[in-house]
Motif scaffolding. Structure first.
Motif, PDB file in Angstrom:
ATOM      1  N   GLY A  51     -14.274  -6.004  11.549  1.00  0.00           N
ATOM      2  CA  GLY A  51     -13.070  -5.719  10.791  1.00  0.00           C
ATOM      3  C   GLY A  51     -13.043  -6.295   9.389  1.00  0.00           C
ATOM      4  O   GLY A  51     -12.066  -6.096   8.662  1.00  0.00           O
ATOM      5  N   ALA A  53     -13.647  -6.975   5.369  1.00  0.00           N
ATOM      6  CA  ALA A  53     -13.592  -6.040   4.246  1.00  0.00           C
ATOM      7  C   ALA A  53     -13.647  -6.783   2.923  1.00  0.00           C
ATOM      8  O   ALA A  53     -13.150  -7.911   2.810  1.00  0.00           O
ATOM      9  CB  ALA A  53     -12.316  -5.199   4.305  1.00  0.00           C
ATOM     10  N   GLN A  55     -12.087  -6.399  -0.647  1.00  0.00           N
ATOM     11  CA  GLN A  55     -10.967  -5.691  -1.257  1.00  0.00           C
ATOM     12  C   GLN A  55     -11.409  -5.021  -2.561  1.00  0.00           C
ATOM     13  O   GLN A  55     -12.447  -5.360  -3.138  1.00  0.00           O
ATOM     14  CB  GLN A  55      -9.819  -6.659  -1.507  1.00  0.00           C
ATOM     15  CG  GLN A  55      -9.256  -7.252  -0.226  1.00  0.00           C
ATOM     16  CD  GLN A  55      -8.847  -6.185   0.776  1.00  0.00           C
ATOM     17  OE1 GLN A  55      -8.099  -5.264   0.428  1.00  0.00           O
ATOM     18  NE2 GLN A  55      -9.345  -6.291   2.003  1.00  0.00           N
ATOM     19  N   SER A 102     -14.037  -0.534  -2.748  1.00  0.00           N
ATOM     20  CA  SER A 102     -13.853  -1.429  -1.605  1.00  0.00           C
ATOM     21  C   SER A 102     -14.899  -1.117  -0.551  1.00  0.00           C
ATOM     22  O   SER A 102     -15.513  -0.039  -0.550  1.00  0.00           O
ATOM     23  CB  SER A 102     -12.447  -1.290  -1.014  1.00  0.00           C
ATOM     24  OG  SER A 102     -12.248   0.033  -0.499  1.00  0.00           O
ATOM     25  N   GLU A 103     -15.101  -2.076   0.364  1.00  0.00           N
ATOM     26  CA  GLU A 103     -16.098  -1.931   1.417  1.00  0.00           C
ATOM     27  C   GLU A 103     -15.508  -2.501   2.698  1.00  0.00           C
ATOM     28  O   GLU A 103     -14.913  -3.581   2.690  1.00  0.00           O
ATOM     29  CB  GLU A 103     -17.378  -2.680   1.034  1.00  0.00           C
ATOM     30  CG  GLU A 103     -18.490  -2.590   2.049  1.00  0.00           C
ATOM     31  CD  GLU A 103     -19.767  -3.276   1.568  1.00  0.00           C
ATOM     32  OE1 GLU A 103     -20.824  -3.054   2.178  1.00  0.00           O
ATOM     33  OE2 GLU A 103     -19.695  -4.042   0.579  1.00  0.00           O
ATOM     34  N   HIS A 104     -15.675  -1.782   3.815  1.00  0.00           N
ATOM     35  CA  HIS A 104     -15.072  -2.181   5.083  1.00  0.00           C
ATOM     36  C   HIS A 104     -16.095  -2.087   6.212  1.00  0.00           C
ATOM     37  O   HIS A 104     -16.874  -1.127   6.272  1.00  0.00           O
ATOM     38  CB  HIS A 104     -13.887  -1.266   5.433  1.00  0.00           C
ATOM     39  CG  HIS A 104     -12.812  -1.234   4.410  1.00  0.00           C
ATOM     40  ND1 HIS A 104     -11.680  -2.013   4.485  1.00  0.00           N
ATOM     41  CD2 HIS A 104     -12.699  -0.528   3.261  1.00  0.00           C
ATOM     42  CE1 HIS A 104     -10.912  -1.780   3.425  1.00  0.00           C
ATOM     43  NE2 HIS A 104     -11.514  -0.884   2.677  1.00  0.00           N
ATOM     44  N   ASN A 105     -16.047  -3.056   7.106  1.00  0.00           N
ATOM     45  CA  ASN A 105     -16.751  -2.946   8.376  1.00  0.00           C
ATOM     46  C   ASN A 105     -15.892  -2.087   9.287  1.00  0.00           C
ATOM     47  O   ASN A 105     -14.765  -2.468   9.641  1.00  0.00           O
ATOM     48  CB  ASN A 105     -16.972  -4.338   8.978  1.00  0.00           C
ATOM     49  CG  ASN A 105     -17.713  -4.296  10.306  1.00  0.00           C
ATOM     50  OD1 ASN A 105     -18.014  -3.232  10.837  1.00  0.00           O
ATOM     51  ND2 ASN A 105     -17.990  -5.465  10.857  1.00  0.00           N
ATOM     52  N   GLN A 108     -14.339  -3.081  14.942  1.00  0.00           N
ATOM     53  CA  GLN A 108     -13.533  -4.254  15.272  1.00  0.00           C
ATOM     54  C   GLN A 108     -14.235  -5.147  16.287  1.00  0.00           C
ATOM     55  O   GLN A 108     -13.681  -6.172  16.687  1.00  0.00           O
ATOM     56  CB  GLN A 108     -12.173  -3.805  15.824  1.00  0.00           C
ATOM     57  CG  GLN A 108     -11.328  -3.032  14.831  1.00  0.00           C
ATOM     58  CD  GLN A 108     -10.943  -3.855  13.614  1.00  0.00           C
ATOM     59  OE1 GLN A 108     -10.627  -5.041  13.747  1.00  0.00           O
ATOM     60  NE2 GLN A 108     -10.957  -3.254  12.433  1.00  0.00           N
TER      61      GLN A 108
END
Length: 234
Positions: A51, A53, A55, A102-105, A108
């Motif tokens: 989860g 990230a 920003q 932005s970058e997100h995993n 979860q």
């Protein structure tokens, strides 16, 4: 000339949700003698917690190359573009001034591990904002990125060639180099790098090596190895 830089010599960060290793000065890690190498400004390996990230942030005019090593990531920009990538894929972002990214995993439950490079972009050149490439994990050699997108590689806004080499123990591979500088990175595994003058560097997992004034390099695996050769004429 070939000069090894071990993983232990690199800068490190642990923020709980993000663990990182920095080859060059980045974030809180600063070394005035390691501000990049030719047009290669950043070479980081980072692990995002489930989860996790980054920003939205802006970049200087650079090409940002992300190699997904484990997990799945999503990239978004402030102009509404987004792309997802899985392990074994590469994403190239042609960043623009005033645009945030932005970058997100996406998971979860599982960590995201990726390697990120920043390469100075030629001010006058514009490429597609996002490019994506699937890398076969069994392919011995692959040109990942190049100035003209040759061999179905990603197209950079700079005179740089990025090669991936995957070898089994005892195998070797020889690469010609286009310019006076290059950087070799072991993503995983151990290898010996040999120059035409028989200079050698032994690299373990996470180690790198600066090359200067060499026309060719030969990589010999001592364990299963995946390596990047970043050819930096400018």
């Amino acid at each position: 000339m070939i000069d090894r830089r071990t993983a232990q010599q690199c800068g490190k960060a642990d923020y709980g949700w993000l663990q990182a290793r920095y080859t060059f000065s980045f974030g809180h890690y600063f070394d005035p003698e390691l501000l990049g190498y030719a047009s290669l400004r950043v070479l980081n390996q980072e692990v995002f917690a489930p989860g996790g990230a980054l920003q939205p942030r802006t970049y200087p005019k650079v090409d940002v190359l992300n190699l997904i090593l484990q997990g799945a990531a999503e990239y978004r920009d402030s102009e509404g573009r987004y792309v997802q990538a899985q392990a074994g894929e590469a994403i190239l972002l042609a960043t623009q001034p005033g645009v945030s990214y932005s970058e997100h995993n996406l998971s979860q439950e599982h960590a995201l591990t990726r390697m990120q490079l920043w390469l100075d972009a030629c001010p006058q050149q514009e490429n597609a904002p996002v490019q994506r490439l699937k890398l076969a994990d069994c392919q011995r050699y692959r040109l990942i990125a190049s100035p003209d997108g040759s061999d179905d590689s990603l197209q950079l806004r700079q005179q740089v060639w990025i090669h991936q080499v995957i070898l089994q123990p005892g195998e070797d591979y020889s690469l010609p180099l286009n310019g006076s500088r290059a950087y070799l990175q072991s993503i995983h595994g151990s290898l010996t790098a040999t120059t035409p003058s028989q200079q050698q560097a032994i690299l373990s997992c996470g180690d790198g090596a600066f090359l200067r004034d060499e026309q060719r390099i030969t990589l010999t695996a001592t364990s299963p190895v995946r390596a990047l050769m970043i050819d930096l004429p400018v």
